[in-house]
Design an enzyme around this catalytic site. Structure first.
Site, PDB file in Angstrom:
ATOM      1  N   ASP A  90       0.661  -1.224   0.110  1.00 14.79           N
ATOM      2  CA  ASP A  90      -0.014   0.065  -0.030  1.00 14.79           C
ATOM      3  C   ASP A  90       0.904   1.211   0.163  1.00 14.79           C
ATOM      4  O   ASP A  90       1.861   1.237   0.826  1.00 14.79           O
ATOM      5  CB  ASP A  90      -0.957   0.096   1.234  1.00 14.79           C
ATOM      6  CG  ASP A  90      -2.256   1.091   1.013  1.00 14.79           C
ATOM      7  OD1 ASP A  90      -1.988   2.119   0.716  1.00 14.79           O
ATOM      8  OD2 ASP A  90      -3.134   0.523   1.213  1.00 14.79           O
ATOM      9  N   ASP A  91       0.575   2.210  -0.634  1.00 13.30           N
ATOM     10  CA  ASP A  91       1.328   3.619  -0.809  1.00 13.30           C
ATOM     11  C   ASP A  91       1.067   4.349   0.168  1.00 13.30           C
ATOM     12  O   ASP A  91       2.056   5.375   0.456  1.00 13.30           O
ATOM     13  CB  ASP A  91       1.062   4.118  -2.180  1.00 13.30           C
ATOM     14  CG  ASP A  91      -0.238   4.482  -2.294  1.00 13.30           C
ATOM     15  OD1 ASP A  91      -1.270   3.894  -2.144  1.00 13.30           O
ATOM     16  OD2 ASP A  91      -0.557   5.911  -2.797  1.00 13.30           O
ATOM     17  N   ASP A 120      -3.220  -3.356  -2.523  1.00 17.51           N
ATOM     18  CA  ASP A 120      -4.009  -2.164  -2.828  1.00 17.51           C
ATOM     19  C   ASP A 120      -4.214  -1.834  -4.271  1.00 17.51           C
ATOM     20  O   ASP A 120      -3.122  -2.035  -5.359  1.00 17.51           O
ATOM     21  CB  ASP A 120      -3.353  -0.903  -1.860  1.00 17.51           C
ATOM     22  CG  ASP A 120      -4.352   0.371  -2.103  1.00 17.51           C
ATOM     23  OD1 ASP A 120      -5.346   0.046  -1.587  1.00 17.51           O
ATOM     24  OD2 ASP A 120      -3.710   1.602  -2.299  1.00 17.51           O
ATOM     25  N   ASP A 123      15.580 -66.558 -11.783  1.00 18.07           N
ATOM     26  CA  ASP A 123      16.395 -65.912 -13.023  1.00 18.07           C
ATOM     27  C   ASP A 123      15.914 -66.886 -14.149  1.00 18.07           C
ATOM     28  O   ASP A 123      16.002 -68.229 -13.973  1.00 18.07           O
ATOM     29  CB  ASP A 123      17.635 -66.130 -12.580  1.00 18.07           C
ATOM     30  CG  ASP A 123      18.678 -65.090 -13.790  1.00 18.07           C
ATOM     31  OD1 ASP A 123      18.806 -64.009 -13.728  1.00 18.07           O
ATOM     32  OD2 ASP A 123      19.017 -65.984 -14.647  1.00 18.07           O
ATOM     33  N   ASN A 182      17.805 -63.097 -26.419  1.00 19.31           N
ATOM     34  CA  ASN A 182      17.990 -62.048 -27.116  1.00 19.31           C
ATOM     35  C   ASN A 182      19.010 -62.047 -28.607  1.00 19.31           C
ATOM     36  O   ASN A 182      18.506 -61.589 -29.572  1.00 19.31           O
ATOM     37  CB  ASN A 182      18.627 -61.057 -26.252  1.00 19.31           C
ATOM     38  CG  ASN A 182      17.524 -60.492 -25.401  1.00 19.31           C
ATOM     39  OD1 ASN A 182      16.355 -60.319 -25.636  1.00 19.31           O
ATOM     40  ND2 ASN A 182      17.946 -60.328 -24.184  1.00 19.31           N
ATOM     41  N   ASP A 205      11.741 -59.362 -24.872  1.00 16.60           N
ATOM     42  CA  ASP A 205      10.811 -58.474 -24.218  1.00 16.60           C
ATOM     43  C   ASP A 205       9.496 -59.423 -23.931  1.00 16.60           C
ATOM     44  O   ASP A 205       8.765 -59.469 -23.108  1.00 16.60           O
ATOM     45  CB  ASP A 205      10.444 -57.295 -24.878  1.00 16.60           C
ATOM     46  CG  ASP A 205      11.531 -56.341 -24.717  1.00 16.60           C
ATOM     47  OD1 ASP A 205      12.480 -56.409 -23.866  1.00 16.60           O
ATOM     48  OD2 ASP A 205      11.520 -55.160 -25.275  1.00 16.60           O
ATOM     49  N   GLU A 228      16.828 -60.221 -16.293  1.00 19.20           N
ATOM     50  CA  GLU A 228      15.732 -61.502 -16.363  1.00 19.20           C
ATOM     51  C   GLU A 228      15.683 -61.838 -15.026  1.00 19.20           C
ATOM     52  O   GLU A 228      15.214 -62.860 -14.708  1.00 19.20           O
ATOM     53  CB  GLU A 228      16.124 -62.343 -17.252  1.00 19.20           C
ATOM     54  CG  GLU A 228      17.694 -62.986 -16.996  1.00 19.20           C
ATOM     55  CD  GLU A 228      18.903 -62.217 -17.636  1.00 19.20           C
ATOM     56  OE1 GLU A 228      20.239 -62.703 -17.619  1.00 19.20           O
ATOM     57  OE2 GLU A 228      18.730 -61.036 -17.755  1.00 19.20           O
TER      58      GLU A 228
END
Length: 458
Positions: free
Chosen positions: A5-6, A49, A331, A339, A348, A374
């Site tokens: 506020d001023d 303000d 495992d 793979n 996958d 795995e």
């Protein structure tokens, strides 16, 4: 809290009122100073303000909401010009609330408490969101001032004092908002519709049709999980500050005094919906991040991080009941050759099928997780060596007994090696238990694979 506020007298008055309620207050005397202090001090709230010489309150509010580091800070605009036009302009600039000079202390502290609760909730969500993003498990949400498509929001449920008033509200809102509205005719109907329609916003009059109580409805909406995050705007008759304050304390997001300008109600609805959409996105980001943090993306089962915490809970249960539990390390044998021969897509596919069969051959109370590559893990509460041996053999046979389908239409034979450790109430280190099962798995591999081995007692 930052007071801007001023006029020095006004700053001192507000500072004294807020300090008497144990709020820490800092002050700024112009807009530029306010922006600098908001960035450096990070206040929980800004009381701003409207009429100031260098930058008016609307410009300061827009600047605060445009910057990521200050956009989340609630802003209450303080003005002597108590008109709908002023309030609408402030709400459009991003203000969270309004107070008119001279303001009522009850209204002041009710609004401050309400916005403080909101700020604490947003701070918690933002902190969790930031942590998730730093871990790389969540996306950037943006800030509360970012443009959001409000037309995709759920319906607005109107709980008016009469059917005629509800029809008028619905007509006025439908003409200005591309959001469906639902008008309720009683408190009971409002409660039932809230469960079925899941509105994003409620507009609730303090006195409902058929003698219903708007404050009771506000409380009920906040207490129920399905409506707890919805915006609730309470309509207060004749500027009744006591009802407004009680409504905010019961969980209303905002209030508006009746009779109201429909443009002001729309501005408040838009402000509340932006806030709700932002919090929804933070919560969704957090849920998705937690899911990514706990779930293996390939197989859809839990990952090692989650499993390690789960074993702690299983161990605590064993301590409480003086019971036993089993853990398995599993495992896939010679998985690298799959793979190498068929490609990683085939690998996958084998991992996904193995995960499916593994889950089919354990109990609902058991936990299965992928530790990486795995290597898989199973925790089985309240299972002794005899039961664990039977379960491990069942899993081994389920894998050995049927070939794994491959993406190209072919199939491959797969076997698994399993290591089992039995833990008792005397065990206190979950990692040590897992390590014992891993050592037993290594013995299964050394003995020729496709078999079950048990760890020696600790």
């Amino acid at each position: 809290m930052l007071v801007v506020d001023d006029v020095a007298t006004n700053r001192l008055l507000l500072r004294a009122k807020l300090s008497s309620a144990y709020y820490d207050v800092v002050v700024a005397e112009n807009g530029a100073q306010a922006l600098q202090m908001a960035r450096s001090e990070q206040p929980d709230m800004v009381m701003l303000d409207v009429l100031m010489p260098d930058m008016d309150g609307f410009e300061v509010c827009e600047a605060l909401k445009a910057r990521e580091e200050t956009a989340h800070i609630p802003v209450i605009m303080v003005t002597a010009l108590d008109t709908p036009e002023e309030r609408i302009r402030g709400l459009d600039a991003g203000a969270d609330d309004f107070l008119s000079k001279p303001f009522n202390d009850l209204a002041l502290f009710a609004r401050v408490r309400n916005l403080m609760r909101m700020k604490m909730m947003f701070d918690e969500l933002r902190l969790r969101d930031m942590t998730s993003r730093e871990l790389g498990i969540a996306d950037f949400v943006g800030d509360i001032g970012a443009d959001m498509d409000l037309d995709t929001c759920g319906p607005i449920l109107l709980a008016p004092p009469s059917d005629a008033q509800g029809a008028l509200w619905a007509e006025q809102l439908s003409a200005r908002l591309a959001i469906p509205t639902i008008v309720t005719h009683s408190e009971r109907e409002a409660t039932n519709l809230a469960r079925m329609e899941l509105p994003d916003c409620f507009v609730v009059h303090q006195s409902l049709a058929e003698g219903g109580d708007g404050l009771r409805l506000v409380s009920a909406l906040r207490s129920r999980p399905e409506t707890r995050q919805s915006a609730v705007i309470l309509v207060v008759e004749n500027g009744d500050v006591h009802v407004a304050a009680k409504g905010l304390d019961l969980g209303a997001s905002d209030y508006i005094e009746s009779p109201f300008d429909i443009s002001e109600l729309i501005a408040r609805i838009r402000s509340q919906l932006r806030r709700k959409r932002y919090s929804d996105r933070l919560r969704s980001n957090l849920r998705n991040g937690l899911k990514l943090a706990a779930i293996d993306p390939l197989t859809g089962i839990y990952n090692r991080r989650y499993a390690s915490q789960h074993v702690l809970r299983v161990m605590e249960r064993a301590h409480d009941t003086d019971g036993v539990f089993a853990v398995m390390m599993i495992d896939l044998d010679k998985f690298k050759s799959i793979n190498d021969r068929f490609g990683h897509d085939a690998g996958d596919a084998v991992l996904k099928e193995f995960s499916r069969r593994l889950q089919e051959n354990i109990r609902g109370v058991d936990l299965v997780a992928r530790f990486g590559g795995e290597e898989f893990f199973v925790a089985m509460p309240d299972v002794d060596q005899t039961a664990a041996a039977a379960a491990a053999e069942r899993i081994r046979r389920a894998i050995e007994g049927g070939s794994m389908p491959l993406p190209d239409g072919g199939a491959v034979e797969v076997t698994v090696s399993i290591g089992v450790a039995i833990a008792t109430a005397a065990d206190t280190d979950p990692e040590a238990i897992i390590k014992r099962a891993d050592s037993a798995l290594y013995r299964s591999k050394e003995a020729g694979r496709n078999r079950v081995s048990f760890a020696q007692a600790a």
